[in-house]
Design an enzyme around this catalytic site. Structure first.
Site, PDB file in Angstrom:
ATOM      1  CB  THR A  53      -1.747   3.437  -2.517  1.00  0.00           C
ATOM      2  OG1 THR A  53      -1.181   2.130  -2.544  1.00  0.00           O
ATOM      3  CG2 THR A  53      -0.620   4.458  -2.562  1.00  0.00           C
ATOM      4  CE1 TYR A  54       1.683   7.507  -0.470  1.00  0.00           C
ATOM      5  CE2 TYR A  54       0.956   9.324   0.886  1.00  0.00           C
ATOM      6  CZ  TYR A  54       1.637   8.862  -0.210  1.00  0.00           C
ATOM      7  OH  TYR A  54       2.282   9.766  -1.041  1.00  0.00           O
ATOM      8  CB  SER A  55       1.459   2.463   4.535  1.00  0.00           C
ATOM      9  OG  SER A  55       0.768   2.014   5.721  1.00  0.00           O
ATOM     10  N   GLY A  64      -4.987   2.824   2.593  1.00  0.00           N
ATOM     11  CA  GLY A  64      -5.983   3.671   3.244  1.00  0.00           C
ATOM     12  C   GLY A  64      -5.687   3.946   4.707  1.00  0.00           C
ATOM     13  CD  GLU A  65      -3.493   0.457   5.801  1.00  0.00           C
ATOM     14  OE1 GLU A  65      -4.043  -0.649   5.746  1.00  0.00           O
ATOM     15  OE2 GLU A  65      -2.986   1.037   4.811  1.00  0.00           O
TER      16      GLU A  65
END
Length: 314
Positions: A53-55, A64-65
């Protein structure tokens, strides 16, 4: 060379500071993130913590970043086998919850973003009480059996559900949790100490605490009359208003001065010395922020210093 620590009952050995990946693709762009990752690895670091979930909370991001940045770094440096990659499932906007098909689908997406064939440590990010522990544990075991995950762990879970999960895994001979990621630091002890820590200790789980520096408060940069420019300043600054926060800062200053060390290093060293803790998690947005974090690997506090901090934070 800093000694690596065993991660619970797994075959993973980790550096005593886990590098938080929450800032990658958020407050640190790709170039900054690569620089931080390079410096961490150069210092002997091998344990990187992320989540699918980041960010996602950043406008324009979808989640997914952080994994994508880490994946690109691993590919460009050719060091996948030297790094213990931890990520989490259950909170990505498109893959919420811990029902079995979701866990498996989310894992495939994490593997794709990380550019790897296996996740070393796979956490359930938040427990999902709507799903029986039997379904969650079995889904994670399937991923281990398929070679897509090496070891499994839990975060943000009640002592009861954690024990239930461990009991089921043991009873059925399935992959059992080897680690736990609790919210735990000098100004937040009751979020782990007590029943949750007791379950972890009995089961031989390694604790990998998040918010190890209380969103920056335990770096010592938050002082009466100061203004800190940070995305997390509001949360960190609130500790200044508490009696415990003031006592902890005073104790940290005393110990830091005795060692010629940074306040953050001392806060992490106290945490790293606590029962069950294998490696606190802390993140760095810039290379300049890293040395104070890495220092935990070589900073040993005396029993008196540990006691001073423990009493101040009670």
């Amino acid at each position: 060379m800093t000694s690596l620590r065993p991660l619970g009952s797994s075959d993973l050995d980790v550096f005593p500071l886990a590098l938080g990946g929450n800032v990658f693709g958020w407050t640190a762009d790709e170039a900054q993130s690569f620089a931080v990752l390079d410096a961490y690895a150069a210092a002997g670091g091998n344990f990187i913590d992320s989540a699918d979930t980041y960010s996602s909370w950043v406008p324009g991001n979808e989640g997914g970043e952080s994994e994508t940045v880490i994946g690109k770094w691993l590919a460009s440096r050719g060091n996948r086998d030297e790094i213990v990659v931890a990520t989490k499932v259950g909170s990505h906007p498109q893959f919420k919850g811990l029902f079995a098909p979701n866990v498996k689908a989310a894992a495939e997406e994490s593997l794709r973003r990380l550019g790897t064939d296996r996740i070393d440590l796979y956490y359930t990010h938040f427990d999902d009480p709507s799903v029986p522990v039997e379904e969650i544990v079995t889904a994670l075991d399937d991923l281990v059996k398929a070679g897509k995950v090496r070891a499994v762990a839990a975060s943000n879970i009640s002592p009861e559900r954690l024990q239930e999960s461990l009991d089921f895994a043991d009873r059925e001979g399935l992959a059992r949790y080897v680690a736990l990621q609790p919210h735990y630091n000098l100004v937040s002890r009751d979020t782990y100490e007590g029943p949750l820590q007791q379950v972890a200790s009995r089961a031989g789980l390694a604790a990998v605490p998040y918010y190890a520096l209380a969103a920056g408060f335990l770096t010592g940069k938050y002082r009466p009359g100061t203004t800190v420019e940070s995305a997390r300043a509001a949360g960190a600054g609130q500790h200044l208003a508490t009696d415990r926060g003031q006592k902890v800062l005073t104790a940290l200053d005393t110990v830091a001065e005795a060692h010629g060390a940074e306040v953050a290093s001392v806060a992490l060293a106290w945490l790293a010395a606590r029962p069950t803790v294998a490696a606190p998690i802390a993140s760095a947005r810039t290379v300049e922020q890293l040395p104070a974090l890495l220092a935990v690997a070589d900073l040993t506090l005396t029993d008196e210093e540990l006691s001073l901090l423990t009493v101040a934070s009670a």
